[in-house]
Scaffold this motif. Structure first.
Motif, short mmCIF file in Angstrom:
data_model
loop_
_atom_site.label_atom_id
_atom_site.label_comp_id
_atom_site.label_asym_id
_atom_site.label_seq_id
_atom_site.Cartn_x
_atom_site.Cartn_y
_atom_site.Cartn_z
N VAL A 79 0.89 -1.34 -0.11
CA VAL A 79 -0.20 0.10 -0.14
C VAL A 79 0.97 1.47 -0.02
N VAL A 80 0.36 2.13 -0.95
CA VAL A 80 1.08 3.80 -0.86
C VAL A 80 -0.03 4.35 -0.47
N GLY A 81 -0.09 4.62 0.82
CA GLY A 81 -1.31 5.12 1.38
C GLY A 81 -1.24 5.55 3.02
N GLU A 82 -2.41 6.33 3.49
CA GLU A 82 -2.46 6.67 4.95
C GLU A 82 -3.26 5.83 5.65
N GLU A 83 -3.59 6.13 6.75
CA GLU A 83 -4.40 5.59 7.89
C GLU A 83 -5.73 5.19 7.39
N GLY A 84 -6.30 5.81 6.68
CA GLY A 84 -7.88 5.50 6.31
C GLY A 84 -7.96 4.27 5.40
N VAL A 133 -1.04 -4.15 -5.70
CA VAL A 133 -0.65 -2.89 -5.07
C VAL A 133 -1.78 -1.55 -5.08
N VAL A 134 -1.94 -1.25 -4.24
CA VAL A 134 -3.04 -0.18 -3.95
C VAL A 134 -2.35 1.30 -3.59
N VAL A 135 -2.95 2.26 -4.49
CA VAL A 135 -2.43 3.58 -4.22
C VAL A 135 -3.47 4.62 -3.84
N GLY A 136 -2.99 5.22 -2.72
CA GLY A 136 -3.95 6.31 -2.50
C GLY A 136 -3.18 7.67 -2.15
N PHE A 137 -3.75 8.58 -1.42
CA PHE A 137 -3.03 10.03 -1.06
C PHE A 137 -2.05 9.40 0.06
N ASP A 138 -0.94 9.91 -0.04
CA ASP A 138 0.01 9.42 0.99
C ASP A 138 1.09 10.55 1.21
#
Lengths: 212, 212
Positions: B92-97, B120-125
Motif C-alpha cells: 500500500v501507498v497510502g495513509e491511515e484511512g 498494489v493499492v495507491v492512495g493519497f500518501d
C-alpha cells in the motif's frame, strides 16, 4: 569507415558503449578507431545523477577511454541552458550530478522557502519524497517554470528492475499542477546541441540504440 | 423537494457540504430536511486518507450530522472490492484511512519483500517516498495488479495550495511501468455502487459539485 563523412561523433552510452555492467563487444575498439581518425567525440547521456568524472570512471571500467570534458550529461546541458537564460536560483529534485552542474554554472540551489526561485529543475532523484514533490508543485502553481534534465520514464536498476526515472517524478508534478515541463535531454534537441558545441565540428553523427 | 423522486441520496463532501474549513450555507439544513423526509443518505468522498470516524468529526465541525456508518470513502470501497475478489495481501501507498479499511476487510498489508503480494493499492500518501514508489513499480512490473483508491490529481491543502494527490503518485507508477491502474473512486462507478449498497434503496440521486 562509416564515420568518414562526419567530423563530430556523439556517442550514446547505455546500449551503445555498454549494457551496464557488461561492456559491448567492439565498443572500446570503435572509440579508439574514431580517435585514430581524428574525429571529435562527445559521450552523451540523459543520466543527470552522475558527474562527468563519475561517468568517465564508469566508461573506463568497461574499457572505453574517455576524458571528463568529453562527457555531456543532461545535467550539464540543463545547467548551461539555464545559465544562458540568466537563471540565478533553482529548486531541484535531483542528485549530485545535477546539483554540481547547476552550482558550476553559477546557479544557486535553494529551498522552496527561498525569497526568489527562478526555476524548478527535475531529474532522477532517489531521495525524492512527498515533501519535495509537493514543494516543487506549489512553486510551479505559483508560476515558476518547470524544466526537466530528462524525461526517462524508468531507470534501469541493477538486477534488471526498472525504477522510477526522472520522467516518473516529472509526471507526478505535471499531474498535480497541469503544467508541462520543458525537457532538455534526449530525444529533445538541447542535449544534442550542447554535445555538438562541446565536441566542436559541423557535421555530427549521433550513435544511439533507440530513438528516445 | 427536488429529492422527492429518489430514495437514496449520495452526497459529495468537498464543495457540497463544506469548502474546507468553511461550512456551505444551507448544507446542514438540507441534510436535516432529507432525514426528516426519511431519505437514505450516504456521504461519499474520494479522500482515502481519513477513517469514517474522522470524516464524521469533520462534518460535525461544519454543523452536518453524520454517523460513521453512513460515510463511504474510496478507501472503504477499495477494500470491499478487493475483499470480494478474494485478495489476501496488499502493498500500500497510502495513509491511515486506507490501511485501516484494508485491515478491517481482512486484507493483510505487507512489505514489498513479502512472499506473496496480491495487489498494489495507491492512495493519497504524504509519507510516500522514492523507495515506496520504486517498490510499488517493481511489483507491478512483475505482474501484480495496480488499483488506486482514487485518481485525484491534487489535494486541496490548507491555504489554497494544491498538493500532489493520489493521482499524482499513481502517475509516477504508471509512467515507470507503462501499466494503467484501476480506479475505484469518482468518477468511476465502484465508489458510487458501494455508496448505494451502503445506503440501500434503488433510486439514487448523486449530489456533487463537478463531474470528477
Amino acid at each position: 569507415m562509416l564515420a568518414d563523412p562526419y567530423d563530430a561523433i556523439l556517442l550514446d552510452l547505455d546500449g551503445v558503449l555498454y549494457r551496464w555492467p557488461e561492456p559491448i563487444e567492439g565498443a572500446a575498439e570503435a572509440v579508439r578507431a574514431l580517435r585514430d581518425a581524428s574525429k571529435r567525440i562527445a559521450f552523451v547521456t540523459n543520466n543527470a545523477s552522475r558527474t562527468p568524472a563519475q561517468v568517465a570512471e564508469r566508461l573506463a571500467s568497461v574499457g572505453v577511454d574517455a576524458k571528463p570534458e568529453e562527457i555531456v550529461t543532461s545535467a550539464l546541458a540543463t545547467a548551461t541552458l539555464l545559465a544562458e537564460r540568466g537563471v540565478g536560483s533553482a529548486f531541484v529534485v535531483g542528485e549530485e550530478g545535477l546539483l554540481e552542474a547547476l552550482g558550476d554554472a553559477g546557479i544557486r540551489v535553494v529551498d522552496a522557502s527561498a525569497d526568489e526561485v527562478d526555476v524548478v529543475v527535475v531529474g532522477f532523484d532517489r531521495g525524492a519524497d512527498y515533501t519535495k514533490l509537493k514543494d516543487a508543485s506549489v512553486l510551479v502553481e505559483r508560476g515558476v517554470s518547470l524544466v526537466a534534465s530528462n524525461a526517462d520514464a524508468s531507470f534501469p536498476a541493477p538486477g534488471g528492475e526498472s525504477w522510477p526515472g526522472a520522467g516518473a517524478l516529472l509526471a507526478a508534478i505535471e499531474t498535480t499542477t497541469g503544467a508541462r515541463g520543458e525537457v532538455v535531454g534526449k530525444p529533445e534537441p538541447p542535449l544534442f546541441e550542447r554535445a555538438l558545441a562541446s565536441a566542436g565540428g559541423g557535421r555530427p553523427l549521433v550513435v544511439g540504440d533507440r530513438l528516445d
